[in-house]
Motif scaffolding. Structure first.
Motif, PDB file in Angstrom:
ATOM      1  N   ARG A 163     -36.081 -45.653 -32.337  1.00  0.00           N
ATOM      2  CA  ARG A 163     -35.534 -46.780 -31.399  1.00  0.00           C
ATOM      3  C   ARG A 163     -35.275 -48.019 -32.293  1.00  0.00           C
ATOM      4  O   ARG A 163     -34.270 -48.588 -31.862  1.00  0.00           O
ATOM      5  N   SER A 164     -35.528 -48.140 -33.423  1.00  0.00           N
ATOM      6  CA  SER A 164     -35.486 -49.362 -34.343  1.00  0.00           C
ATOM      7  C   SER A 164     -35.517 -49.359 -35.637  1.00  0.00           C
ATOM      8  O   SER A 164     -36.263 -48.243 -36.260  1.00  0.00           O
ATOM      9  N   ILE A 165     -35.301 -50.072 -36.450  1.00  0.00           N
ATOM     10  CA  ILE A 165     -35.206 -49.995 -37.889  1.00  0.00           C
ATOM     11  C   ILE A 165     -36.337 -50.182 -38.479  1.00  0.00           C
ATOM     12  O   ILE A 165     -36.969 -49.509 -39.347  1.00  0.00           O
ATOM     13  N   ARG A 166     -37.263 -50.839 -37.598  1.00  0.00           N
ATOM     14  CA  ARG A 166     -38.800 -51.065 -37.859  1.00  0.00           C
ATOM     15  C   ARG A 166     -39.362 -49.736 -38.063  1.00  0.00           C
ATOM     16  O   ARG A 166     -40.170 -49.215 -38.808  1.00  0.00           O
ATOM     17  N   GLU A 167     -39.131 -48.911 -36.846  1.00  0.00           N
ATOM     18  CA  GLU A 167     -39.750 -47.613 -36.591  1.00  0.00           C
ATOM     19  C   GLU A 167     -39.140 -46.676 -37.657  1.00  0.00           C
ATOM     20  O   GLU A 167     -40.145 -45.837 -38.476  1.00  0.00           O
ATOM     21  N   ILE A 168     -37.787 -46.807 -38.276  1.00  0.00           N
ATOM     22  CA  ILE A 168     -37.348 -45.826 -39.090  1.00  0.00           C
ATOM     23  C   ILE A 168     -38.244 -46.147 -40.625  1.00  0.00           C
ATOM     24  O   ILE A 168     -38.743 -45.252 -41.184  1.00  0.00           O
ATOM     25  N   GLU A 169     -38.267 -47.606 -40.824  1.00  0.00           N
ATOM     26  CA  GLU A 169     -39.127 -47.741 -42.033  1.00  0.00           C
ATOM     27  C   GLU A 169     -40.704 -46.912 -41.974  1.00  0.00           C
ATOM     28  O   GLU A 169     -41.130 -46.625 -43.054  1.00  0.00           O
ATOM     29  N   HIS A 170     -41.278 -47.277 -40.756  1.00  0.00           N
ATOM     30  CA  HIS A 170     -42.585 -46.391 -40.608  1.00  0.00           C
ATOM     31  C   HIS A 170     -42.645 -45.098 -40.852  1.00  0.00           C
ATOM     32  O   HIS A 170     -43.244 -44.580 -41.727  1.00  0.00           O
ATOM     33  N   TYR A 171     -41.784 -44.373 -40.201  1.00  0.00           N
ATOM     34  CA  TYR A 171     -41.785 -42.881 -40.469  1.00  0.00           C
ATOM     35  C   TYR A 171     -41.101 -42.473 -41.618  1.00  0.00           C
ATOM     36  O   TYR A 171     -41.447 -41.300 -41.968  1.00  0.00           O
ATOM     37  N   HIS A 172     -40.227 -43.067 -42.170  1.00  0.00           N
ATOM     38  CA  HIS A 172     -39.962 -42.844 -43.655  1.00  0.00           C
ATOM     39  C   HIS A 172     -40.955 -42.854 -44.691  1.00  0.00           C
ATOM     40  O   HIS A 172     -41.150 -41.762 -45.414  1.00  0.00           O
ATOM     41  N   ARG A 173     -41.938 -43.678 -44.340  1.00  0.00           N
ATOM     42  CA  ARG A 173     -43.033 -43.618 -45.169  1.00  0.00           C
ATOM     43  C   ARG A 173     -43.917 -42.512 -44.864  1.00  0.00           C
ATOM     44  O   ARG A 173     -44.550 -41.863 -45.658  1.00  0.00           O
ATOM     45  N   VAL A 174     -44.219 -42.448 -43.693  1.00  0.00           N
ATOM     46  CA  VAL A 174     -44.956 -41.506 -43.095  1.00  0.00           C
ATOM     47  C   VAL A 174     -44.618 -39.976 -43.587  1.00  0.00           C
ATOM     48  O   VAL A 174     -45.686 -39.191 -44.188  1.00  0.00           O
ATOM     49  N   LEU A 175     -43.447 -39.752 -43.452  1.00  0.00           N
ATOM     50  CA  LEU A 175     -43.076 -38.318 -43.724  1.00  0.00           C
ATOM     51  C   LEU A 175     -42.868 -38.105 -45.297  1.00  0.00           C
ATOM     52  O   LEU A 175     -43.469 -37.214 -45.999  1.00  0.00           O
ATOM     53  N   THR A 176     -42.353 -39.181 -46.072  1.00  0.00           N
ATOM     54  CA  THR A 176     -42.565 -39.169 -47.409  1.00  0.00           C
ATOM     55  C   THR A 176     -43.764 -39.056 -48.064  1.00  0.00           C
ATOM     56  O   THR A 176     -43.907 -38.073 -48.978  1.00  0.00           O
ATOM     57  N   ARG A 177     -44.782 -39.634 -47.367  1.00  0.00           N
ATOM     58  CA  ARG A 177     -46.253 -39.405 -48.182  1.00  0.00           C
ATOM     59  C   ARG A 177     -46.773 -37.959 -47.596  1.00  0.00           C
ATOM     60  O   ARG A 177     -47.703 -37.523 -48.705  1.00  0.00           O
ATOM     61  N   ALA A 178     -46.271 -37.516 -46.767  1.00  0.00           N
ATOM     62  CA  ALA A 178     -46.625 -36.147 -46.421  1.00  0.00           C
ATOM     63  C   ALA A 178     -45.835 -35.269 -47.279  1.00  0.00           C
ATOM     64  O   ALA A 178     -46.088 -33.724 -47.078  1.00  0.00           O
ATOM     65  N   GLY A 179     -45.094 -35.571 -48.081  1.00  0.00           N
ATOM     66  CA  GLY A 179     -44.392 -34.530 -49.014  1.00  0.00           C
ATOM     67  C   GLY A 179     -43.195 -33.828 -48.396  1.00  0.00           C
ATOM     68  O   GLY A 179     -42.544 -32.611 -48.849  1.00  0.00           O
ATOM     69  N   LEU A 180     -42.703 -34.395 -47.401  1.00  0.00           N
ATOM     70  CA  LEU A 180     -41.429 -33.863 -46.611  1.00  0.00           C
ATOM     71  C   LEU A 180     -40.220 -34.716 -47.042  1.00  0.00           C
ATOM     72  O   LEU A 180     -40.024 -35.946 -47.250  1.00  0.00           O
ATOM     73  N   PRO A 181     -39.064 -34.019 -47.337  1.00  0.00           N
ATOM     74  CA  PRO A 181     -37.952 -34.601 -48.016  1.00  0.00           C
ATOM     75  C   PRO A 181     -37.144 -35.307 -46.566  1.00  0.00           C
ATOM     76  O   PRO A 181     -37.213 -34.719 -45.434  1.00  0.00           O
TER      77      PRO A 181
END
Length: 690
Positions: A594-612
């Motif tokens: 929904r927002s830029i803030r959520e994008i930043e959060h899930y970008h970190r979550v997925l990257t830390r999980a090793g997902l491209p």
């Protein structure tokens, strides 16, 4: 030893290929020899093209050779690259192109181009009956005794020595089965032509007795190929109703509307290719989001090939800024400093005014300025007092409008003191400049995608650019998918459609389960649709794709929610059941927020999980093995096989009638609806228990 065996095997294969090529060439010349009445050049080109039939192509030859005044063009060739309408010429003087015309011996040869174009248009009409796009029909003039590869509009001019390479290099559009049925259909449609193939060379041998061409069967096969094959397959096949829209002549401004997933953008891209192929002028394809032109331009280059440079893909504000720069008109766009000016204006005259009785949140009133006052080009309080605020359901009394106008004036004062412009200023300046000095040269056509997301000033600008001429302005959009507040009527922009519109009603994108889930979100919400209000969000839509999967994941808290999301994406990658060809499953997956803030959060979550991960602002439409991530707004006009919406219902609330909360709730539901309808096969809806 192994290396020697390998070299020997390669040598044997090379000799076998050479012998097979020689066999095909001899057989082709023998077949060509039966056309005794044909000119030498025609037999020579026919023999060359016949060699392609050994690999699945089909050649239809005019029975009425030699090339008399009553004859058609010489050949129709059907292959993986489409349908090629071919005429053969042997001229002593080398042909060339000067100022867009075919010339030879110092003279223009317009009649030769006109003849092959006329035949191509007839072929267009025939293949459109079962949904083949006109871009798959290519008129070609082959010149014996010369080497060249040039184009005049839609017509390709190629030398005999280069013709096979030129045709084989065309993008693959037809399967082997479609090549066969298309050639059989064209033989029925054009009795003057007969199919000729090398013995034993056809991929699908033609039966002794061929039944009448079954249009319905081929329509179904084409539709199945679109639904279950790579997304680019629609570049060749559309529904026949869509092809009719692509080819239609409009007497003035026109509109294509319809619910989500009905192929409006697909039709618009084919329309752009259709116009580019049939004229020499520039075509402007405009949308609001600044990431879409990159994606659409990439798809269009694959769709239209050599016509791609005639269509300019731009965001509205990007085009306006470039236009002003070209004209030497300075506009210092600085949205950050403009927002700061509004914040100061609110502190000075807004927070203690009558506005807080209606809505104490300053963002609502900034939207009022952006989408109603400046977005509609209002220049006086008297005009603002009377204007209908389409899309803004909160009623304002005279005192509220006067207070909003005072806030607007304070904002403008502070903005100008800072020497900065906002996005509306860019459009207003471009409109003033265009009215003062029209575009030179003008655009032949302007196609506007997602028109519901533009402001009234933006639509006026594009109307001024395109004018009211035939096939000039085409508006594509659906009010139910508006993701910004506010609205307008096309009549306010001086645009009269007068019956020049069409509504697409068949959903080709979403699996039925996904579409049903999305429609439930907005079924009770009325919406504005540019030409008037629509009281009911539950619309009649024909579906073509049964099945699909909707997964609801409800977690006790945010941390558990994110773990479930990561696990679902890892499972998708392991299953590998969503890729197209060599692309993996993640190439068709998107996480929308929904927002830029959520994008930043899930970008970190997925990257830390090793997902491209690939941000949508960097996505250009080409397949890449990474999860796309972006806002609902950035996902407009895109589609993905698998869509994941984390915490999708966090801002979905019921609200009382007639207050700003209802506006926000309806807007949030429309935005969620847009995000949900990006999904083709799977929709994942994440929630946290409240």
């Amino acid at each position: 030893m192994a290396a020697g065996d390998s070299a020997g095997a390669r040598g044997r294969r090379a000799r076998e290929q050479a012998l097979e090529l020689a066999r095909r060439s001899r057989e082709a010349w023998e077949l060509a020899g039966r056309w005794e009445a044909a000119a030498e050049a025609e037999r020579q080109v026919a023999a060359t093209l016949l060699t392609l039939t050994g690999t699945g192509w089909r050649l239809l030859v005019d029975r009425r050779w030699p090339g008399t005044r009553t004859a058609n063009v010489d050949m129709i060739l059907v292959g993986p690259g489409g349908v090629f309408v071919i005429d053969v010429k042997r001229w002593r003087d080398r042909p060339g192109v000067e100022n867009g015309y075919l010339v030879a011996g110092g003279e223009r040869r317009d009649a030769e181009v006109a003849r092959v174009l006329a035949m191509a248009r007839t072929a267009d009409e025939k293949v459109a009956e079962f949904g083949m796009s006109p871009v798959a029909v290519r008129p070609v003039i082959v010149f014996a005794g010369h080497r060249l590869d040039e184009r005049i509009g839609r017509v390709r001019l190629v030398g005999h020595p280069d013709v096979v390479h030129a045709l084989v290099a065309e993008p693959r559009r037809l399967t082997a089965r479609m090549v066969r049925v298309m050639s059989e259909y064209l033989e029925e449609a054009f009795p003057a032509y007969e199919v000729t193939v090398l013995k034993g060379g056809s991929v699908d041998e033609r039966p002794e007795a061929t039944a009448l061409f079954d249009v319905a069967e081929v329509e179904k096969a084409a539709l199945d190929s679109v639904l279950h094959a790579p997304i680019e397959r629609w570049m060749t096949f559309l529904h026949p109703d869509q092809v009719a829209v692509v080819r239609r002549d409009w007497g003035g401004p026109a509109r294509i509307s319809g619910p989500a997933g009905t192929g409006k953008t697909v039709v618009a891209l084919h329309r752009a290719a259709h116009l580019a192929a049939r004229g020499s002028g520039r075509v402007l394809y405009v949308t609001f989001a600044n990431n879409l032109p990159r994606v659409q331009g990439q798809l269009f280059r694959r769709l239209a090939g050599h016509f791609a440079d005639r269509v300019e893909f731009r965001s509205l504000h990007g085009w306006a800024q470039a236009f002003l720069t070209e004209r030497g008109v300075p506009v210092n766009l600085n949205s950050r400093r403009a927002k700061d000016a509004f914040s100061h204006a609110w502190m000075r005259v807004g927070r203690d005014s009558a506005l807080v009785d209606v809505e104490p949140t300053p963002g609502y009133w900034q939207e009022e300025i952006d989408y109603v006052i400046k977005g509609r080009g209002i220049t006086s309080l008297e005009e603002y007092r009377e204007v209908a605020r389409h899309g803004r359901r909160t009623a304002l009394q005279t005192a509220h409008r006067e207070a909003a106008w005072l806030l607007y004036e304070e904002y403008e004062l502070l903005r100008k003191q800072r020497g900065v412009a906002d996005f509306n200023d860019v459009l207003l300046a471009a409109l003033d400049e265009l009215r003062e000095r029209p575009a030179d040269p003008p655009y032949a056509a302007v196609i506007v995608d997602e028109v519901q997301d533009l402001t009234l000033v933006g639509v006026r600008l594009l109307h001024a650019l395109a004018g009211d001429g035939p096939n000039g302005l085409l508006l594509i959009g659906d009010g139910q998918q508006a993701v910004y507040p506010g609205g307008f009527r096309l009549a306010d922009a001086g645009i009269a459609l007068k019956g020049r519109g069409t509504v697409l009603r068949t959903n080709y994108r979403n699996a039925a389960a996904i579409l049903d889930e999305a429609m439930e979100v907005v079924s009770e919400d009325p919406f504005d649709d540019l030409e008037g209000p629509s009281p009911n969000g539950r619309r009649t839509v024909d579906t073509t794709y049964d099945g699909g999967q909707v997964i609801r994941a409800v977690a006790a808290d945010a941390a558990e929610h994110d773990r479930i999301l990561v696990a679902a994406l890892r499972q998708l990658r392991e299953d590998g059941n969503g890729g197209d060809g060599e692309d993996g499953a993640l190439a068709g997956a998107a996480v929308l927020c929904r927002s830029i803030r959520e994008i930043e959060h899930y970008h970190r979550v997925l990257t830390r999980a090793g997902l491209p991960v690939l941000r949508l602002e960097n996505y250009d439409g080409r397949p890449v093995e990474a999860i796309k991530i972006g806002t609902y707004h950035r996902a407009k006009g895109l589609e993905f096989k698998h869509v994941y919406l984390p915490r999708h219902d966090a801002e979905i609330r019921p609200s009382a009638d007639g207050d700003p909360a209802r506006e926000r709730a309806e807007l949030a539901r429309r935005q969620l609806f847009v995000a949900m309808t990006r999904a083709r096969d799977l929709l994942w809806l994440g929630s946290v228990r409240r």
